[in-house]
Scaffold this motif. Sequence first.
Motif, mmCIF file in Angstrom:
data_model
loop_
_atom_site.group_PDB
_atom_site.id
_atom_site.type_symbol
_atom_site.label_atom_id
_atom_site.label_comp_id
_atom_site.label_asym_id
_atom_site.label_seq_id
_atom_site.Cartn_x
_atom_site.Cartn_y
_atom_site.Cartn_z
ATOM 1 N N ASN A 146 0.824 -1.214 0.000
ATOM 2 C CA ASN A 146 0.000 0.000 0.000
ATOM 3 C C ASN A 146 0.859 1.265 0.000
ATOM 4 O OD1 ASN A 146 -2.483 -1.252 -0.128
ATOM 5 N ND2 ASN A 146 -2.608 -1.500 2.093
ATOM 6 N N THR A 147 1.921 1.284 0.786
ATOM 7 C CA THR A 147 2.817 2.444 0.785
ATOM 8 C C THR A 147 3.504 2.570 -0.564
ATOM 9 O OG1 THR A 147 3.162 2.306 3.159
ATOM 10 C CG2 THR A 147 4.844 3.474 1.886
ATOM 11 N N HIS A 148 3.949 1.457 -1.125
ATOM 12 C CA HIS A 148 4.572 1.463 -2.450
ATOM 13 C C HIS A 148 3.620 2.085 -3.475
ATOM 14 C CE1 HIS A 148 6.736 0.101 -6.015
ATOM 15 N NE2 HIS A 148 5.610 -0.430 -6.449
ATOM 16 N N ARG A 149 2.380 1.631 -3.465
ATOM 17 C CA ARG A 149 1.379 2.136 -4.411
ATOM 18 C C ARG A 149 1.152 3.637 -4.216
ATOM 19 N NH1 ARG A 149 -2.987 -0.943 -3.201
ATOM 20 N NH2 ARG A 149 -2.313 -2.514 -4.682
ATOM 21 N N ARG A 150 0.980 4.054 -2.968
ATOM 22 C CA ARG A 150 0.737 5.470 -2.678
ATOM 23 C C ARG A 150 1.895 6.354 -3.135
ATOM 24 N NH1 ARG A 150 -1.012 4.128 2.286
ATOM 25 N NH2 ARG A 150 0.901 4.876 3.247
ATOM 26 N N VAL A 151 3.115 5.935 -2.856
ATOM 27 C CA VAL A 151 4.285 6.722 -3.235
ATOM 28 C C VAL A 151 4.405 6.806 -4.754
ATOM 29 C CG1 VAL A 151 6.816 6.817 -3.179
ATOM 30 C CG2 VAL A 151 5.546 6.298 -1.090
ATOM 31 N N MET A 152 4.189 5.688 -5.440
ATOM 32 C CA MET A 152 4.333 5.682 -6.897
ATOM 33 C C MET A 152 3.241 6.522 -7.567
ATOM 34 S SD MET A 152 7.084 4.301 -7.512
ATOM 35 C CE MET A 152 7.766 3.100 -8.597
ATOM 36 N N VAL A 153 2.029 6.446 -7.071
ATOM 37 C CA VAL A 153 0.952 7.275 -7.637
ATOM 38 C C VAL A 153 1.275 8.745 -7.391
ATOM 39 C CG1 VAL A 153 -1.478 7.931 -7.407
ATOM 40 C CG2 VAL A 153 -0.845 5.517 -7.549
ATOM 41 N N TRP A 154 1.693 9.079 -6.158
ATOM 42 C CA TRP A 154 2.049 10.460 -5.840
ATOM 43 C C TRP A 154 3.194 10.949 -6.723
ATOM 44 C CZ3 TRP A 154 6.441 12.893 -4.152
ATOM 45 C CH2 TRP A 154 6.282 14.223 -3.758
#
Length: 143
Positions: free
Chosen positions: A103-111
């Motif tokens: 989830n953190t990986h996804r959030r950082v990459m989207v951001w």
Amino acid sequence: MQLTPLIAVHMTAAIAAVLLGPVALWARRGHAARQARSQRPRLHRAIGYAWVTLMLVTAISAIFIRDFKLPNIAGYTPVHLLVPIVFGSLFLAFRALLRGNVNTHRRVMVWLYVSACLVAGAFTLLPSRYLGGLVWHQWLGLA
């Protein structure tokens, strides 16, 4: 400023990153009930690594592109703040993956995609910028 080989490399990598980013994000999307069927992990990983490579090429080449016309410090303008943001965000995203925090990986990459590709891309297309001038004045004949 004119189109030098360095700017051409930077621009090509940035445009490719803008185009590939949504593919990487889409390939890993899935609904909870049918997540295994709707995800495409091989495509996500392949496109994701290509996108990361393009972002690194874009950030590294940006270090060597300086503009003394805009407000700057030694030729580095506020948009150059994205260089450490790209490096830091990629570090955080991959560290999150190594720790199993998807989830953190996804959030950082989207951001990172939104801030470094879409927002920075929008600023690049301002009529006062080099690429914006090409698009608005020379190619479209506006303003």
